[in-house]
Scaffold this active site. Structure first.
Site, mmCIF file in Angstrom:
data_model
loop_
_atom_site.group_PDB
_atom_site.id
_atom_site.type_symbol
_atom_site.label_atom_id
_atom_site.label_comp_id
_atom_site.label_asym_id
_atom_site.label_seq_id
_atom_site.Cartn_x
_atom_site.Cartn_y
_atom_site.Cartn_z
ATOM 1 C CE LYS A 21 50.148 46.213 52.401
ATOM 2 N NZ LYS A 21 50.048 47.496 51.657
ATOM 3 C CB SER A 22 43.113 46.067 51.878
ATOM 4 O OG SER A 22 44.044 46.003 50.828
ATOM 5 N N GLY A 99 50.796 53.639 49.937
ATOM 6 C CA GLY A 99 49.916 54.279 48.976
ATOM 7 C C GLY A 99 48.473 54.294 49.448
ATOM 8 C CG ASP A 330 48.909 44.156 45.770
ATOM 9 O OD1 ASP A 330 49.456 44.958 44.979
ATOM 10 O OD2 ASP A 330 48.130 44.518 46.668
#
Length: 442
Positions: A21-22, A99, A330
């Site tokens: 995702k990052s 975020g 996470d």
């Protein structure tokens, strides 16, 4: 709501999880402000990453989705317009639950020549934004919280001249670091961000691949420094996004809580700023092996995990804290689930950041594990898990937090009876096919 039962047999097989995702977020953002096209394979098509695509499309960036003719592999193509090529959006930029989109995009937008507003869902409107407002304002940006509560909505006034700064972040946060470095692309003079420990460094790796003069080093006082020298334009590149270790974490945990299990999780990013879960679980005695390691661009490998009897060490408890925390922040909810299934006490500390995630992950993890019969207590910066008690099914409140929903799906595999997870659809934020993939192993 989804209902899950205790696993009736060991979990066996190969697992493929979606792209990181990052890295997916950054590939869109950096491609948008690069010159030329950026081709992305392995992109994570989750709600969060689609929010990033939507925001940049609203600022005039053409982003195509196609299939590579030779092998049918999906390709995202970003047609970059350079550092100053974005156009003013017609309305507020909506970032959903992301975020990463909110904070990193702000670092780019403070340097543009137009005004804009950014907001997200109810969760985003509660998450702290002063952590980026402070360094960006020091650089000369005009960014403010519309409601005056240091949260979204944010208003950014364009046309400001930025200057490079030396910024000491009080926390190790890749989002704070990245927002500051991205603004530094447009600033006069170098930008240096110091952190108490090195947070995930995908921004530094990827910006370097795009042609930016940026690197990490250890400062004299032992802090981690990211140093950016502006002046070089970004050039479009090809990016192959590896599988997300945060998604792989649930299957690593599943193999460790279901006796007799053995899973091979393919093509996972094992960047040293993200692999804390592997290192910590191996210290507990987990049988985890990396195969087919490849360190070109982002390090990646296949992860082989076998069911193991975990051990605490000489003093009868295991502590997780310090510099390990930024590398597995996470993954801590699912690590707590693994700890609940072990026969010793586990202390998670130095993790106050969990309180300002999509939910208050300290209180919500404790509440749900208590509902399943775990002896666990919350602390200001973590939790103490007294292992050795059998878990039982319960109704789990996800609080619309994708990582909670997936973590307690794993807990269900080790619990007697039925576990029901409320608001399970939130997994679409990062892993839309999670429950389908999990069911394929049962």
């Amino acid at each position: 709501m989804i209902a899950l039962e205790k696993a009736s047999r060991p979990l066996k097989g190969d697992v493929f999880v979606p792209g990181d995702k990052s890295i997916s977020h950054r590939s869109i953002m950096f491609g948008a402000i690069a010159n030329g096209t950026t081709e992305i394979t392995g992109f994570l098509e989750s709600a969060d990453c689609l929010s990033t695509i939507d925001c940049f499309r609203k600022m005039g960036i053409i982003i195509d989705h196609s299939m590579r003719p030779s092998n049918g592999v999906p390709v995202i193509t970003v047609h970059g317009k350079g550092l100053k090529g974005l156009s003013a959006p017609k309305g507020t930029l909506y970032t959903g639950n992301s975020g990463t989109t909110t904070r990193l995009m702000s670092g780019i937008l403070v340097a543009q020549d137009f005004d804009c507003n950014i907001t997200g869902d109810a969760s985003i409107e509660k998450r702290p934004m002063n952590r980026i407002i402070k360094p960006l304002s020091q650089m000369g940006a005009d960014i403010s919280s519309v409601m005056g509560n240091d949260c979204c909505p944010l208003h950014i006034a364009g046309g400001k001249k930025l200057r490079g700064i030396n910024y000491r972040s009080p926390i190790a946060s890749a989002q704070v670091k990245s927002a500051t470095l991205l603004a530094g692309l447009y600033a006069e003079g170098d930008t240096v961000v110091y952190e108490p420990a090195l947070s995930r460094n995908h921004t530094e790796i990827m910006l370097s691949a795009f042609g930016v003069d940026i690197h990490n080093e250890v400062a004299r006082d032992g802090s981690a420094a990211a140093i950016l020298h502006p002046g070089m334009p970004l050039k479009g590149i090809r990016i192959n996004v590896p599988g997300d270790i945060s998604s792989a974490a649930y299957f690593i945990a599943a193999a460790l809580v279901v006796p007799g299990s053995e899973l091979l999780i393919r093509n996972i990013g094992v960047n040293s700023t993200r692999d804390g879960i592997i290192r910590v679980l191996k210290q507990m005695g987990a049988d985890i092996t990396l195969l087919n390691y490849d360190d070109s661009q982002e390090p990646k490998a296949d992860i082989l995990v076998k069911y193991s009897e975990l051990t605490a060490g000489a003093n009868g408890k295991f502590e997780i804290g310090g510099k390990d925390i930024p590398t597995m922040i996470d993954e801590l909810p699912v690590v707590a689930v693994v700890a609940a299934c072990a026969n010793f006490d586990t202390v998670i500390k130095d993790a106050a950041e969990l309180r300002v995630k999509e939910s208050n992950r300290i209180d919500s993890v404790v509440e749900n594990l208590q509902a399943m019969g775990c002896d666990i207590e919350a602390t200001e910066d973590g939790m103490i898990i007294h292992g050795g008690k059998s878990l039982h099914g319960a109704d789990i409140k996800s609080y619309n937090d994708h990582r909670l929903a997936m973590s307690f799906a794993i807990a269900a595999l080790a619990a007697e009876g039925t576990t029901r997870i409320v608001d399970d659809r939130c997994v679409g934020i990062s892993y839309p096919s999670f429950f389908k993939d999990l069911q394929s192993l049962l």
